[in-house]
Design a protein around this motif. Structure first.
Motif, PDB file in Angstrom:
ATOM      1  N   ILE A 109     -40.194  39.292  -4.291  1.00  0.00           N
ATOM      2  CA  ILE A 109     -39.919  38.250  -3.307  1.00  0.00           C
ATOM      3  C   ILE A 109     -39.241  38.888  -2.095  1.00  0.00           C
ATOM      4  N   LEU A 110     -39.907  38.893  -0.961  1.00  0.00           N
ATOM      5  CA  LEU A 110     -39.346  39.483   0.255  1.00  0.00           C
ATOM      6  C   LEU A 110     -38.491  38.475   1.011  1.00  0.00           C
ATOM      7  N   GLN A 111     -39.006  37.271   1.158  1.00  0.00           N
ATOM      8  CA  GLN A 111     -38.255  36.171   1.764  1.00  0.00           C
ATOM      9  C   GLN A 111     -38.075  35.093   0.705  1.00  0.00           C
ATOM     10  N   LYS A 112     -36.844  34.855   0.265  1.00  0.00           N
ATOM     11  CA  LYS A 112     -36.601  33.810  -0.725  1.00  0.00           C
ATOM     12  C   LYS A 112     -36.948  32.446  -0.143  1.00  0.00           C
ATOM     13  N   PRO A 113     -37.327  31.491  -1.009  1.00  0.00           N
ATOM     14  CA  PRO A 113     -37.705  30.161  -0.503  1.00  0.00           C
ATOM     15  C   PRO A 113     -36.612  29.520   0.345  1.00  0.00           C
ATOM     16  N   VAL A 114     -37.019  29.023   1.502  1.00  0.00           N
ATOM     17  CA  VAL A 114     -36.110  28.308   2.400  1.00  0.00           C
ATOM     18  C   VAL A 114     -36.780  27.012   2.837  1.00  0.00           C
ATOM     19  N   GLN A 115     -35.967  26.006   3.069  1.00  0.00           N
ATOM     20  CA  GLN A 115     -36.482  24.732   3.556  1.00  0.00           C
ATOM     21  C   GLN A 115     -36.509  24.758   5.075  1.00  0.00           C
ATOM     22  N   GLN A 116     -37.620  24.311   5.674  1.00  0.00           N
ATOM     23  CA  GLN A 116     -37.747  24.351   7.122  1.00  0.00           C
ATOM     24  C   GLN A 116     -38.796  23.351   7.596  1.00  0.00           C
ATOM     25  N   SER A 117     -38.881  23.206   8.914  1.00  0.00           N
ATOM     26  CA  SER A 117     -39.945  22.394   9.499  1.00  0.00           C
ATOM     27  C   SER A 117     -41.230  23.223   9.510  1.00  0.00           C
ATOM     28  N   TRP A 118     -42.358  22.540   9.618  1.00  0.00           N
ATOM     29  CA  TRP A 118     -43.624  23.254   9.732  1.00  0.00           C
ATOM     30  C   TRP A 118     -43.644  24.025  11.051  1.00  0.00           C
ATOM     31  N   PRO A 119     -44.112  25.262  11.045  1.00  0.00           N
ATOM     32  CA  PRO A 119     -44.138  26.042  12.295  1.00  0.00           C
ATOM     33  C   PRO A 119     -45.129  25.461  13.287  1.00  0.00           C
ATOM     34  N   SER A 120     -44.818  25.616  14.576  1.00  0.00           N
ATOM     35  CA  SER A 120     -45.741  25.148  15.609  1.00  0.00           C
ATOM     36  C   SER A 120     -47.017  25.985  15.558  1.00  0.00           C
ATOM     37  N   GLY A 121     -48.134  25.382  15.865  1.00  0.00           N
ATOM     38  CA  GLY A 121     -49.406  26.101  15.823  1.00  0.00           C
ATOM     39  C   GLY A 121     -49.908  26.367  14.430  1.00  0.00           C
ATOM     40  N   PHE A 122     -49.422  25.595  13.433  1.00  0.00           N
ATOM     41  CA  PHE A 122     -49.865  25.795  12.057  1.00  0.00           C
ATOM     42  C   PHE A 122     -51.380  25.602  11.994  1.00  0.00           C
ATOM     43  N   PRO A 123     -52.114  26.526  11.323  1.00  0.00           N
ATOM     44  CA  PRO A 123     -53.579  26.497  11.394  1.00  0.00           C
ATOM     45  C   PRO A 123     -54.257  25.377  10.611  1.00  0.00           C
ATOM     46  N   TYR A 124     -53.500  24.631   9.818  1.00  0.00           N
ATOM     47  CA  TYR A 124     -54.083  23.504   9.090  1.00  0.00           C
ATOM     48  C   TYR A 124     -53.500  22.190   9.613  1.00  0.00           C
ATOM     49  N   GLU A 125     -54.309  21.146   9.531  1.00  0.00           N
ATOM     50  CA  GLU A 125     -53.839  19.827   9.941  1.00  0.00           C
ATOM     51  C   GLU A 125     -52.874  19.283   8.894  1.00  0.00           C
ATOM     52  N   ILE A 126     -51.691  18.893   9.331  1.00  0.00           N
ATOM     53  CA  ILE A 126     -50.665  18.392   8.440  1.00  0.00           C
ATOM     54  C   ILE A 126     -50.566  16.873   8.596  1.00  0.00           C
ATOM     55  N   SER A 127     -50.545  16.159   7.455  1.00  0.00           N
ATOM     56  CA  SER A 127     -50.455  14.704   7.516  1.00  0.00           C
ATOM     57  C   SER A 127     -49.075  14.278   7.996  1.00  0.00           C
ATOM     58  N   GLN A 128     -48.961  13.021   8.393  1.00  0.00           N
ATOM     59  CA  GLN A 128     -47.683  12.488   8.857  1.00  0.00           C
ATOM     60  C   GLN A 128     -46.626  12.582   7.768  1.00  0.00           C
ATOM     61  N   GLU A 129     -47.027  12.288   6.509  1.00  0.00           N
ATOM     62  CA  GLU A 129     -46.085  12.364   5.392  1.00  0.00           C
ATOM     63  C   GLU A 129     -45.579  13.788   5.198  1.00  0.00           C
ATOM     64  N   GLU A 130     -46.478  14.768   5.331  1.00  0.00           N
ATOM     65  CA  GLU A 130     -46.064  16.164   5.185  1.00  0.00           C
ATOM     66  C   GLU A 130     -45.145  16.587   6.333  1.00  0.00           C
ATOM     67  N   GLN A 131     -45.480  16.155   7.532  1.00  0.00           N
ATOM     68  CA  GLN A 131     -44.646  16.484   8.683  1.00  0.00           C
ATOM     69  C   GLN A 131     -43.209  16.009   8.457  1.00  0.00           C
ATOM     70  N   GLU A 132     -43.078  14.798   7.965  1.00  0.00           N
ATOM     71  CA  GLU A 132     -41.753  14.229   7.749  1.00  0.00           C
ATOM     72  C   GLU A 132     -41.018  14.927   6.600  1.00  0.00           C
ATOM     73  N   ALA A 133     -41.750  15.358   5.588  1.00  0.00           N
ATOM     74  CA  ALA A 133     -41.120  16.001   4.430  1.00  0.00           C
ATOM     75  C   ALA A 133     -40.691  17.432   4.726  1.00  0.00           C
ATOM     76  N   GLY A 134     -41.365  18.086   5.687  1.00  0.00           N
ATOM     77  CA  GLY A 134     -41.099  19.492   5.948  1.00  0.00           C
ATOM     78  C   GLY A 134     -41.716  20.362   4.870  1.00  0.00           C
ATOM     79  N   CYS A 135     -41.326  21.635   4.843  1.00  0.00           N
ATOM     80  CA  CYS A 135     -41.938  22.547   3.882  1.00  0.00           C
ATOM     81  C   CYS A 135     -40.910  23.540   3.353  1.00  0.00           C
ATOM     82  N   MET A 136     -41.319  24.254   2.315  1.00  0.00           N
ATOM     83  CA  MET A 136     -40.549  25.376   1.790  1.00  0.00           C
ATOM     84  C   MET A 136     -41.387  26.630   1.995  1.00  0.00           C
ATOM     85  N   PHE A 137     -40.765  27.640   2.547  1.00  0.00           N
ATOM     86  CA  PHE A 137     -41.474  28.854   2.935  1.00  0.00           C
ATOM     87  C   PHE A 137     -40.875  30.060   2.231  1.00  0.00           C
TER      88      PHE A 137
END
Length: 238
Positions: A100-128
């Motif tokens: 594991i190089l970067q341990k899981p962190v909670q964050q917003s979806w990065p700008s320019g993300f190559p996949y379409e993210i639903s409204q629910e996903e946008q609001e939930a954010g992501c773990m990277f």
């Protein structure tokens, strides 16, 4: 009807020749029997033999030289990472280390993300997080992963070192991969990726983008994989 009876003949040719090379009956640098000889041995056509030899070439078992024939090379090993079962299931009996190089962190979806993210996903954010997969002491895969931050309490505290992500999600949260899509390119590795994979800068590598849907609504897994195929080829079975 037995499996053997339904196996296409070209696959039998592949299996037979691979077996002889693996046993050392044909060694590196040896010439395989000619197409004519193989046609007679298997009582088949050139089309069948050429299909078998083409597949052996793609697997790295042989190289074909015009006017000379099929020459045994140092065979590569296959990685079954194209399936939805994940890398851990795809390396077989080879030694896999997941760092594991970067341990899981909670964050917003990065700008320019190559996949379409639903409204629910946008609001939930992501773990990277990022991982380096080392097979038989050689760095082979670098992977960046984004998981929708939905119904995964305590995920950030999990130890993912040398563990299968898919199995962890299933065991801890009953999350299963249902379907997905993936896109694959050949690219030149940049300085950072090349350093991680221990290859020369701008050496060709395989780049794969994946979107995997799970049994939990609006919980998706996105991964961006960079693969060094100098000693391995990608494979899957259908």
């Amino acid at each position: 009807m037995s499996k053997k009876e339904t196996t296409p003949l070209y696959k039998k040719v592949i299996d037979d020749l691979k077996s002889m090379m693996d046993k050392g009956e044909f060694k590196k640098g040896d010439l395989l029997p000619s197409e004519n000889e193989l046609c007679k041995t298997y009582n088949t056509t050139r089309v069948t033999i050429r299909q078998a030899l083409s597949d052996l070439t793609n697997m790295g078992y042989i190289t074909r030289r015009h006017g000379k024939g099929s020459i045994v090379s140092e065979p590569k090993k296959g990685l079954g990472i194209l399936s939805l079962h994940g890398v851990t299931a795809g390396v077989g009996d080879q030694t896999l280390i997941t760092s594991i190089l970067q341990k899981p962190v909670q964050q917003s979806w990065p700008s320019g993300f190559p996949y379409e993210i639903s409204q629910e996903e946008q609001e939930a954010g992501c773990m990277f997080f990022t991982r380096l997969r080392i097979i038989n002491d050689k760095p082979v895969l670098f992977e960046e992963t984004y998981i929708t931050n939905r119904n995964l309490p305590g995920f950030l505290a999990l130890d993912l070192e040398n563990r299968s992500l898919f199995k962890t999600l299933n065991d801890q949260y009953q999350v299963e991969i249902k379907e997905g899509e993936q896109q694959i390119w050949a690219i030149h590795g940049n300085k950072n990726i090349s350093k991680l994979l221990d290859i020369k800068t701008n050496h060709p590598i395989v780049h794969m983008k994946r979107r995997l849907q799970t049994n939990v609504p609006e919980l998706n897994i996105y991964s961006f994989v960079y693969c060094n195929t100098q000693e391995y080829f990608l494979q899957d079975y259908f």
